[in-house]
Write a protein that holds these residues in place. Structure first.
Motif, mmCIF file in Angstrom:
data_model
loop_
_atom_site.group_PDB
_atom_site.id
_atom_site.type_symbol
_atom_site.label_atom_id
_atom_site.label_comp_id
_atom_site.label_asym_id
_atom_site.label_seq_id
_atom_site.Cartn_x
_atom_site.Cartn_y
_atom_site.Cartn_z
ATOM 1 N N ASP A 89 0.796 -1.197 0.042
ATOM 2 C CA ASP A 89 0.036 -0.067 -0.085
ATOM 3 C C ASP A 89 0.892 1.138 -0.041
ATOM 4 O OD1 ASP A 89 -2.380 -1.611 0.118
ATOM 5 O OD2 ASP A 89 -2.565 -1.232 2.184
ATOM 6 N N ALA A 90 1.856 1.294 0.595
ATOM 7 C CA ALA A 90 2.960 2.521 0.676
ATOM 8 C C ALA A 90 3.988 2.459 -0.530
ATOM 9 C CB ALA A 90 3.831 2.315 1.775
ATOM 10 N N GLY A 91 3.853 1.442 -1.318
ATOM 11 C CA GLY A 91 4.726 1.590 -2.728
ATOM 12 C C GLY A 91 5.880 1.152 -2.276
ATOM 13 N N VAL A 92 6.237 0.278 -1.343
ATOM 14 C CA VAL A 92 7.620 -0.050 -0.985
ATOM 15 C C VAL A 92 8.031 -1.485 -1.684
ATOM 16 C CG1 VAL A 92 9.226 -0.739 0.636
ATOM 17 C CG2 VAL A 92 7.469 1.091 1.299
ATOM 18 N N PRO A 93 8.861 -1.514 -2.480
ATOM 19 C CA PRO A 93 9.218 -2.854 -3.029
ATOM 20 C C PRO A 93 9.602 -3.866 -2.133
ATOM 21 C CG PRO A 93 10.055 -0.873 -4.317
ATOM 22 C CD PRO A 93 9.776 -0.336 -3.020
#
Length: 127
Positions: free
Chosen positions: A93-97
């Motif tokens: 959801d936070a866009g952290v790979p």
């Protein structure tokens, strides 16, 4: 000998960005905020603290963590069952790979990801 980690200290390139990641994304609780000098966060459910410090004056501009240097390779943290799946959703959801939920060769579910300074973290489920 029996021991626990009292704290882990990381030098970060930007305290505000690191705080947004560790507090905002991972949900760690700020224990003490020493303005621009350092930040202490609690690893929930433990007595261990994560201490974030700004770079030293000698740090080259744009420096990032590289595990091929002598010293730290990565950090691995044990978490309760079910936490790895929750963390995968939070990171996504936070866009952290991240690696997604995987089984470690020894069996427990795990997830790997990197913080804003490229330090690799691993979270493993443990009973």
């Amino acid at each position: 000998m029996s021991f626990t980690f009292h704290h882990i200290t990381l030098r970060v390139s930007d305290l505000h960005r690191a705080r947004a990641f560790y507090e905002g994304v991972l949900g760690l609780t700020v224990d003490q905020d020493f303005l621009e000098e350092k930040l202490r966060l609690r690893l929930d459910g433990t007595a261990t603290r994560l201490v974030l410090l700004p770079p030293l004056p000698q740090t080259p501009p744009g420096d990032r963590f590289k595990e091929w240097r002598i010293g730290l390779d990565h950090l691995a943290i044990g978490v309760p069952i079910g936490e790895v799946a929750r963390l995968a959703r939070v990171l996504g959801d936070a866009g952290v790979p991240n690696s997604g939920v995987k089984a470690d060769r020894l069996g427990p579910a795990m997830i790997t990801f990197r913080d804003p300074d490229n330090i690799q973290w691993e979270f493993f489920e443990q009973a």
